[in-house]
Design an enzyme around this catalytic site. Structure first.
Site, PDB file in Angstrom:
ATOM      1  N   SER A 202      32.421  43.470  37.960  1.00 12.73           N
ATOM      2  CA  SER A 202      31.233  42.700  38.731  1.00 12.73           C
ATOM      3  C   SER A 202      31.593  41.892  39.268  1.00 12.73           C
ATOM      4  O   SER A 202      30.078  41.651  40.612  1.00 12.73           O
ATOM      5  CB  SER A 202      30.397  41.836  37.425  1.00 12.73           C
ATOM      6  OG  SER A 202      30.331  42.371  36.313  1.00 12.73           O
ATOM      7  N   HIS A 249      31.706  35.995  39.175  1.00 12.27           N
ATOM      8  CA  HIS A 249      30.602  36.413  39.240  1.00 12.27           C
ATOM      9  C   HIS A 249      30.290  35.810  40.532  1.00 12.27           C
ATOM     10  O   HIS A 249      29.879  35.931  41.247  1.00 12.27           O
ATOM     11  CB  HIS A 249      29.395  36.683  38.571  1.00 12.27           C
ATOM     12  CG  HIS A 249      29.367  37.939  37.281  1.00 12.27           C
ATOM     13  ND1 HIS A 249      28.512  37.380  36.377  1.00 12.27           N
ATOM     14  CD2 HIS A 249      30.397  38.472  37.508  1.00 12.27           C
ATOM     15  CE1 HIS A 249      28.608  38.465  35.502  1.00 12.27           C
ATOM     16  NE2 HIS A 249      29.516  39.346  35.912  1.00 12.27           N
TER      17      HIS A 249
END
Length: 298
Positions: A202, A249
């Site tokens: 991610s 993230h």
């Protein structure tokens, strides 16, 4: 040149033309030689404006061979026959590692996931980056925790990564992917609890989102689809109950924006210096954050 040939088919008066190779994509960019509309995936950086792949293959029109002046992407990378090759390799590598996880079990995942410093029962000792296992910053990027986890990440990688690879070129795209992932790992290592494991692609994929937004703005393209998807992902990132490492993230997103800006806004005369200098700066920051956290934990 008639309307159908130039724009891929009749269009309403108020709409943008569509790419002649991808009729589902509107674009405001045209090839400087044949004037056909081309989308970001198809455009090739030329000395003046952009050219389409057909004109690039046909040569420069000056009597020189087509490879006399090697065509370049928007960011200065070489144009290749398969503009998605690195993306395909990354997807395949992630899937292969996931199959190994399923076959070997938690002992494999525990050995390569991101963890600061903690006792790991399956490995029988204290493990983590603070113990000198710096490879975990990189290997955690290729591990996934569930079928849904890898499915969502690989779909995002394919959808975002392919066009971005075509626009940047293979080397620059790979540098963006790896450095964004490392930035996400470094921020996770710095902020998260040392015994909190983290894994997944991610961070790297958020870096691709950030760079794509920068690229679309550079080309004056519609940013709304990417921004909407990014906002949805951020909502999930900070929603309670999903157990998502938000640090990865955010770290990946910030790195992606910084590297993407350096890639697509670098002046032509100092392109390589600015691009690789930006990558080096992000790498130095990642190393600095890692050493700082290691000093705190040891």
């Amino acid at each position: 040149m008639d309307q159908a040939a130039a724009g891929g088919g009749p269009r309403d008066a108020g709409s943008l033309p569509v790419c002649y190779r991808h009729p589902d994509r509107e674009t405001g960019i045209r090839c400087t030689r044949c004037e056909r509309p081309i989308c970001p995936e198809c455009m090739v950086d030329a000395s003046v404006g952009f050219q389409c792949p057909a004109c690039v293959r046909g040569g420069s029109g000056t009597g020189h061979a087509p490879d006399a002046a090697r065509p370049r992407t928007l960011a200065g990378g070489g144009v290749t026959a398969d503009p998605r090759l690195v993306t395909k390799i990354l997807v395949g590598l992630n899937l292969a590692v996931f199959l190994v996880q399923l076959s070997v079990g938690d002992s494999f995942t525990n050995r390569f996931e991101l963890i600061g410093r903690a006792y790991v029962p399956l490995l029988g000792g204290v493990e983590g980056i603070a113990e000198g296992q710096y490879h975990r910053l990189l290997t955690a990027m290729f591990l996934h925790g569930s079928y849904l986890h890898i499915l969502f990440n690989m779909f995002s990688l394919w959808w975002i990564g392919g066009p971005l690879e075509a626009a940047l070129g293979r080397a620059r795209y790979l540098a963006l992917y790896v450095l964004s992932g490392l930035a996400g790992s470094a921020l996770t290592y710095l902020i998260a609890a040392p015994n909190q494991p983290s894994l997944g692609a991610s961070g790297a994929i958020f870096g691709l989102f950030g760079a794509t937004a920068v690229l679309l703005r550079r080309l004056n393209q519609d940013m709304r689809p990417v921004i909407a998807l990014l906002v949805i992902n951020l909502i999930f990132t900070f929603s309670p109950g999903f157990n998502i490492a938000w640090q990865a993230h955010i770290g990946g997103l910030v790195a992606g924006v910084v590297i993407g800006y350096g890639m697509v806004h670098a002046p032509r005369e100092r392109r390589a210096l600015v691009q690789y200098g930006t990558c080096a700066l992000v790498l130095v920051i990642c190393v600095g954050l890692t050493l700082l956290r290691t000093g705190q934990l040891t």
